[in-house]
Design a protein around this motif. Sequence first.
Motif, PDB file in Angstrom:
ATOM      1  N   PRO A   1       0.836  -1.211   0.000  1.00  0.00           N
ATOM      2  CA  PRO A   1       0.000   0.000   0.000  1.00  0.00           C
ATOM      3  C   PRO A   1       0.863   1.250   0.000  1.00  0.00           C
ATOM      4  O   PRO A   1       1.862   1.328   0.731  1.00  0.00           O
ATOM      5  N   ILE A   2       0.503   2.223  -0.821  1.00  0.00           N
ATOM      6  CA  ILE A   2       1.279   3.454  -0.949  1.00  0.00           C
ATOM      7  C   ILE A   2       0.393   4.649  -0.641  1.00  0.00           C
ATOM      8  O   ILE A   2      -0.633   4.861  -1.293  1.00  0.00           O
ATOM      9  N   ASN A   3       0.781   5.404   0.355  1.00  0.00           N
ATOM     10  CA  ASN A   3       0.075   6.619   0.748  1.00  0.00           C
ATOM     11  C   ASN A   3       0.592   7.767  -0.113  1.00  0.00           C
ATOM     12  O   ASN A   3       1.802   8.004  -0.177  1.00  0.00           O
ATOM     13  N   SER A   4      -0.297   8.465  -0.763  1.00  0.00           N
ATOM     14  CA  SER A   4       0.110   9.536  -1.682  1.00  0.00           C
ATOM     15  C   SER A   4       0.781  10.698  -0.962  1.00  0.00           C
ATOM     16  O   SER A   4       1.419  11.545  -1.599  1.00  0.00           O
ATOM     17  N   GLY A   5       0.665  10.725   0.362  1.00  0.00           N
ATOM     18  CA  GLY A   5       1.240  11.834   1.115  1.00  0.00           C
ATOM     19  C   GLY A   5       2.674  11.634   1.550  1.00  0.00           C
ATOM     20  O   GLY A   5       3.265  12.536   2.165  1.00  0.00           O
ATOM     21  N   VAL A   6       3.267  10.476   1.230  1.00  0.00           N
ATOM     22  CA  VAL A   6       4.650  10.233   1.631  1.00  0.00           C
ATOM     23  C   VAL A   6       5.578  10.281   0.422  1.00  0.00           C
ATOM     24  O   VAL A   6       5.144  10.127  -0.726  1.00  0.00           O
ATOM     25  N   GLU A   7       6.845  10.486   0.712  1.00  0.00           N
ATOM     26  CA  GLU A   7       7.896  10.305  -0.281  1.00  0.00           C
ATOM     27  C   GLU A   7       8.315   8.846  -0.159  1.00  0.00           C
ATOM     28  O   GLU A   7       8.922   8.453   0.831  1.00  0.00           O
ATOM     29  N   PHE A   8       7.971   8.033  -1.152  1.00  0.00           N
ATOM     30  CA  PHE A   8       8.077   6.574  -1.034  1.00  0.00           C
ATOM     31  C   PHE A   8       9.226   6.050  -1.879  1.00  0.00           C
ATOM     32  O   PHE A   8       9.269   6.259  -3.080  1.00  0.00           O
ATOM     33  N   HIS A   9      10.148   5.345  -1.232  1.00  0.00           N
ATOM     34  CA  HIS A   9      11.272   4.719  -1.932  1.00  0.00           C
ATOM     35  C   HIS A   9      11.216   3.206  -1.756  1.00  0.00           C
ATOM     36  O   HIS A   9      11.185   2.708  -0.623  1.00  0.00           O
ATOM     37  N   TYR A  10      11.189   2.476  -2.870  1.00  0.00           N
ATOM     38  CA  TYR A  10      11.468   1.040  -2.834  1.00  0.00           C
ATOM     39  C   TYR A  10      12.979   0.867  -2.970  1.00  0.00           C
ATOM     40  O   TYR A  10      13.639   1.604  -3.722  1.00  0.00           O
ATOM     41  N   ILE A  11      13.530  -0.137  -2.262  1.00  0.00           N
ATOM     42  CA  ILE A  11      14.948  -0.426  -2.389  1.00  0.00           C
ATOM     43  C   ILE A  11      15.117  -1.894  -2.773  1.00  0.00           C
ATOM     44  O   ILE A  11      14.897  -2.797  -1.956  1.00  0.00           O
ATOM     45  N   LEU A  12      15.462  -2.132  -4.030  1.00  0.00           N
ATOM     46  CA  LEU A  12      15.638  -3.490  -4.533  1.00  0.00           C
ATOM     47  C   LEU A  12      16.868  -4.134  -3.884  1.00  0.00           C
ATOM     48  O   LEU A  12      17.943  -3.537  -3.831  1.00  0.00           O
ATOM     49  N   SER A  13      16.681  -5.375  -3.425  1.00  0.00           N
ATOM     50  CA  SER A  13      17.731  -6.052  -2.662  1.00  0.00           C
ATOM     51  C   SER A  13      18.025  -7.421  -3.262  1.00  0.00           C
ATOM     52  O   SER A  13      17.136  -8.280  -3.268  1.00  0.00           O
ATOM     53  N   PHE A  14      19.216  -7.620  -3.770  1.00  0.00           N
ATOM     54  CA  PHE A  14      20.395  -6.780  -3.804  1.00  0.00           C
ATOM     55  C   PHE A  14      21.039  -6.907  -5.171  1.00  0.00           C
ATOM     56  O   PHE A  14      20.726  -7.819  -5.944  1.00  0.00           O
ATOM     57  N   ALA A  15      21.987  -5.995  -5.450  1.00  0.00           N
ATOM     58  CA  ALA A  15      22.938  -6.203  -6.542  1.00  0.00           C
ATOM     59  C   ALA A  15      24.267  -6.547  -5.888  1.00  0.00           C
ATOM     60  O   ALA A  15      24.644  -5.931  -4.883  1.00  0.00           O
ATOM     61  N   ILE A  16      24.970  -7.532  -6.422  1.00  0.00           N
ATOM     62  CA  ILE A  16      26.244  -7.953  -5.825  1.00  0.00           C
ATOM     63  C   ILE A  16      27.327  -8.026  -6.897  1.00  0.00           C
ATOM     64  O   ILE A  16      27.051  -8.324  -8.058  1.00  0.00           O
ATOM     65  N   ASP A  17      28.556  -7.734  -6.477  1.00  0.00           N
ATOM     66  CA  ASP A  17      29.687  -7.855  -7.415  1.00  0.00           C
ATOM     67  C   ASP A  17      30.417  -9.165  -7.118  1.00  0.00           C
ATOM     68  O   ASP A  17      31.502  -9.188  -6.558  1.00  0.00           O
ATOM     69  N   TYR A  18      29.766 -10.226  -7.540  1.00  0.00           N
ATOM     70  CA  TYR A  18      30.283 -11.579  -7.347  1.00  0.00           C
ATOM     71  C   TYR A  18      30.024 -12.401  -8.597  1.00  0.00           C
ATOM     72  O   TYR A  18      29.001 -12.222  -9.273  1.00  0.00           O
ATOM     73  N   SER A  19      30.924 -13.296  -8.877  1.00  0.00           N
ATOM     74  CA  SER A  19      30.717 -14.277  -9.929  1.00  0.00           C
ATOM     75  C   SER A  19      30.075 -15.502  -9.290  1.00  0.00           C
ATOM     76  O   SER A  19      30.751 -16.293  -8.619  1.00  0.00           O
ATOM     77  N   VAL A  20      28.757 -15.638  -9.473  1.00  0.00           N
ATOM     78  CA  VAL A  20      28.034 -16.720  -8.800  1.00  0.00           C
ATOM     79  C   VAL A  20      28.092 -18.027  -9.586  1.00  0.00           C
ATOM     80  O   VAL A  20      27.616 -19.056  -9.109  1.00  0.00           O
ATOM     81  N   VAL A  21      28.682 -18.000 -10.781  1.00  0.00           N
ATOM     82  CA  VAL A  21      28.808 -19.237 -11.554  1.00  0.00           C
ATOM     83  C   VAL A  21      30.077 -19.994 -11.167  1.00  0.00           C
ATOM     84  O   VAL A  21      30.268 -21.143 -11.548  1.00  0.00           O
ATOM     85  N   SER A  22      30.958 -19.325 -10.416  1.00  0.00           N
ATOM     86  CA  SER A  22      32.188 -19.980  -9.964  1.00  0.00           C
ATOM     87  C   SER A  22      31.909 -20.836  -8.734  1.00  0.00           C
ATOM     88  O   SER A  22      30.945 -20.614  -8.008  1.00  0.00           O
ATOM     89  N   THR A  23      32.755 -21.802  -8.485  1.00  0.00           N
ATOM     90  CA  THR A  23      32.645 -22.622  -7.284  1.00  0.00           C
ATOM     91  C   THR A  23      34.007 -22.635  -6.587  1.00  0.00           C
ATOM     92  O   THR A  23      34.950 -23.246  -7.084  1.00  0.00           O
TER      93      THR A  23
END
Length: 311
Positions: free
Chosen positions: A53-75
């Motif tokens: 729910p988003i109230n029109s009276g607020v300054e609303f920020h979504y924060i996408l979680s996460f971006a990472i600087d990792y090579s996840v295909v490596s083991t």
Amino acid sequence: MPNSNLEPLFSNPLFLSFFACILAPMVVLGTNSNHFSEYIGAQFKEVKFSDVPINSGVEFHYILSFAIDYSVVSTPPIPSNGKFGVFWDTQNLSPSAVSAIKKKYSNVKVAVSLGGATIVSDKYKVYFKATSVDSWVSNAVSSLTSIIKEYNLDGIDIDYENFSDESDTGTFTECIGLLITTLKRNGVISFASIAPFDDTLVQRMYKALWAKYSSVIDYVNFQFYGYDADTTVKQYVTYYDEQVANYPGGRVLASFMTENTAGVISADRGFSACQELKKENKLYGIFIWSADDSLSQGFTYEKESQALLTS
């Protein structure tokens, strides 16, 4: 040779005091605000922007979680020196979903958080690690600019919680400070936040960053929910005041988590603390961790928090 006409002026103590005030950095005084942020996407619980729910009276920020600087295909997975990739629920939180929610609500902006307490391949923590400042910043600016443009994002949040070299505050400070500075200068982002918590190492890293680059950091998303479960409202307010002192001039947001986690401050206690901060006219804003956990609860605290901010 000095201009003799100016000498009396510069020797006047009243003028010097006034001149010093002009040159001094602006300090953000504690005051209530309508800012609300919500982390989203880290737990892959199929939450959508449109669920919240988003109230029109607020300054609303979504924060996408996460971006990472990792090579996840490596083991095992290995740090990729600033080459970031998306590590959130892209099926439900896609570029088109970002555009749709921003089109529907003019008061909504969306950021991406970097790092986090992220575990890859079920057991490997994400660490901050840079081969060099120049190479990390170059890679980070390039990779994040691509992600930000693809997803039509507005800002970044810094939430590294683990560090490969615990004694090296300088590399973290320069990498993050120059990243934010460059993205802002290039017009890629309009705001940035940091997300420290009450841990000796974490505070050392983020306070060093703040000391040099506070001018480009817009919000301090301090993780107050990391304090003990028996923390009282009065103690929470004391902790809040301590962090305002630790990040002088910063817009420190109050926070709580909606996940039922043993040993940490409950959502009820956190929200009560927000109410007290509002009474004391120092509730700059609220952020919640996270929409993923609130999905099964009907977003009760999101509704109450936004109502408090607009009251």
